[in-house]
Scaffold this motif. Sequence first.
Motif, PDB file in Angstrom:
ATOM      1  N   LYS A 271      51.554  46.107  60.488  1.00 61.53           N
ATOM      2  CA  LYS A 271      51.764  46.391  61.750  1.00 61.53           C
ATOM      3  C   LYS A 271      52.021  45.200  62.602  1.00 61.53           C
ATOM      4  O   LYS A 271      53.044  45.226  63.409  1.00 61.53           O
ATOM      5  N   ILE A 272      51.346  44.246  62.679  1.00 58.93           N
ATOM      6  CA  ILE A 272      51.556  43.177  63.318  1.00 58.93           C
ATOM      7  C   ILE A 272      52.920  42.498  63.224  1.00 58.93           C
ATOM      8  O   ILE A 272      53.358  41.715  64.147  1.00 58.93           O
ATOM      9  N   VAL A 273      53.199  41.883  62.059  1.00 64.44           N
ATOM     10  CA  VAL A 273      54.371  41.247  61.805  1.00 64.44           C
ATOM     11  C   VAL A 273      55.466  42.036  62.242  1.00 64.44           C
ATOM     12  O   VAL A 273      56.250  41.602  62.738  1.00 64.44           O
ATOM     13  N   CYS A 274      55.473  43.506  62.343  1.00 62.43           N
ATOM     14  CA  CYS A 274      56.610  44.347  62.548  1.00 62.43           C
ATOM     15  C   CYS A 274      56.750  44.084  64.478  1.00 62.43           C
ATOM     16  O   CYS A 274      57.874  44.272  64.483  1.00 62.43           O
ATOM     17  N   GLN A 275      55.535  43.943  65.022  1.00 63.40           N
ATOM     18  CA  GLN A 275      55.640  43.922  66.313  1.00 63.40           C
ATOM     19  C   GLN A 275      55.464  42.378  66.828  1.00 63.40           C
ATOM     20  O   GLN A 275      54.940  42.285  68.097  1.00 63.40           O
ATOM     21  N   GLN A 276      55.643  41.465  66.095  1.00 63.68           N
ATOM     22  CA  GLN A 276      55.291  40.185  66.294  1.00 63.68           C
ATOM     23  C   GLN A 276      55.843  39.447  67.598  1.00 63.68           C
ATOM     24  O   GLN A 276      55.019  38.883  68.372  1.00 63.68           O
ATOM     25  N   LYS A 277      56.800  39.640  67.975  1.00 60.61           N
ATOM     26  CA  LYS A 277      57.504  38.889  69.100  1.00 60.61           C
ATOM     27  C   LYS A 277      56.684  39.635  70.291  1.00 60.61           C
ATOM     28  O   LYS A 277      56.304  39.013  71.396  1.00 60.61           O
ATOM     29  N   ASP A 278      56.526  40.864  70.427  1.00 57.92           N
ATOM     30  CA  ASP A 278      56.095  41.731  71.702  1.00 57.92           C
ATOM     31  C   ASP A 278      54.546  41.109  71.762  1.00 57.92           C
ATOM     32  O   ASP A 278      53.976  40.909  72.783  1.00 57.92           O
ATOM     33  N   LEU A 279      53.621  41.235  70.519  1.00 60.25           N
ATOM     34  CA  LEU A 279      52.365  40.907  70.453  1.00 60.25           C
ATOM     35  C   LEU A 279      52.230  39.198  70.984  1.00 60.25           C
ATOM     36  O   LEU A 279      51.298  38.860  71.725  1.00 60.25           O
ATOM     37  N   LYS A 280      53.148  38.468  70.313  1.00 65.84           N
ATOM     38  CA  LYS A 280      53.168  37.084  70.949  1.00 65.84           C
ATOM     39  C   LYS A 280      53.274  36.746  72.458  1.00 65.84           C
ATOM     40  O   LYS A 280      52.446  36.022  73.004  1.00 65.84           O
ATOM     41  N   ASP A 281      54.150  37.450  72.969  1.00 63.16           N
ATOM     42  CA  ASP A 281      54.281  37.334  74.410  1.00 63.16           C
ATOM     43  C   ASP A 281      53.065  37.947  75.339  1.00 63.16           C
ATOM     44  O   ASP A 281      52.635  37.365  76.274  1.00 63.16           O
ATOM     45  N   LYS A 282      52.336  38.846  74.516  1.00 69.36           N
ATOM     46  CA  LYS A 282      51.008  39.413  75.510  1.00 69.36           C
ATOM     47  C   LYS A 282      49.987  38.386  75.316  1.00 69.36           C
ATOM     48  O   LYS A 282      49.170  38.306  76.183  1.00 69.36           O
TER      49      LYS A 282
END
Length: 406
Positions: A369-380
């Motif tokens: 799940k995290i790898v799929c949303q990596q860009k958004d999560l990194k910005d947060k």
Amino acid sequence: MLKFYFATQIFTWPFYLGSHFKREKRALLNKRLNPPLIPDTKQVIWIHTLSVGEVQAAIPLLKALRENLPGYFLVFTVATASGYQQALKRAENLADLIWPGPIDLYTVIRKYLKSFHPALFILVESDIWPGLLGEIKRRDIPLVLVNAALSERSFKRLNKIPILKDLLFGSFSFIGAATKGDAERLKKLLPEREIFFFGNLKYEIPPPSKEKIARLKTELGPFLKRPVIVCGSTHPGEEELLFEGFRRFGRGSLVLCPRHPKRAEELLKLAREKGFKASKRSNPSASEVIIVDTLGELAALYSLGDVAFVGGSLVPVGGHNLFEPLVFGLPVCFGPYVESISDLAEYLIEKQIGFKIDNSKNIADLWNKIVCQQKDLKDKALAIKKEFLGVSQQYVAYLEKFLGHK
């Protein structure tokens, strides 16, 4: 009580002193017994702490003291040999004197106080010794405890023995808690005292240098495949679950950094028994799992990752530093045992960049799940880290009152 404590040392001094003849402590024994004399013309602030982790927490405070109180002579002492070596590396340009901490014997304590003659004594997190604190208080030197932690277990024990809680905490003029949970427990334990909470000093630890990160990328980069999972400060009982989760995840690289590097050989064998190609950080090769057998590199290792797991949380230890991965924008996974870091764990879950895991299937699902949303999560994650700055400045602003500053 203090006189009684020192009187018992007629019988206990061989035990206090004897432990310092062990090989890892022997080299520092002469320094512990003979602190250097600081001229009386110097106004001294003495900062003391226990070991490596506490040294890290002290660095932001030392930096703030140096910037805001340039006229003071800063003495930084550390109790353990490993912590002392870390302080020599990390605080070289922040403290005027870095020295091993005293043994809690009456004659040694008197010698330290005569040599350092502090205007203020600051204890960072832990290493509470009744003799040292009691003698400082007896001399009317202000004592402050910053980034104080009190686990639920310790709270229950101390609450049953009032004389012990007075012995440990009664000397302090000021107590600042590391987390909201610690503050609540300290208020219950010491209802007559005002307990402060400015935030956790560990959230202001300076990030690793660009040179250190570049070196790691050069040395390990060729052996890593994306996505990279960095598991930091792991304990026995956690690695088996992480290996099984990684097997289910089925791709990328796993960088495993045990809390104690001496376990590296044991974990290398375990990884190979689980069917992984594995190597050690000191001698990397083409492998799926890299076991870290070096000290002081974890914070920089997170810079290589896409996902982080912080250990001491799948087993009942209480959890370790969740903030280090956020510096590089990594979403953070952890287990259910996060008593020591509960405030931050809950906040990261609320902000959807922290993820609780408890079994190998759950681990693999979350990593996917995290790898799929990596860009958004990194910005947060990068945005949130900015919310935790300024703790050391708040401490210094308050501590100036004990030095006669308005």
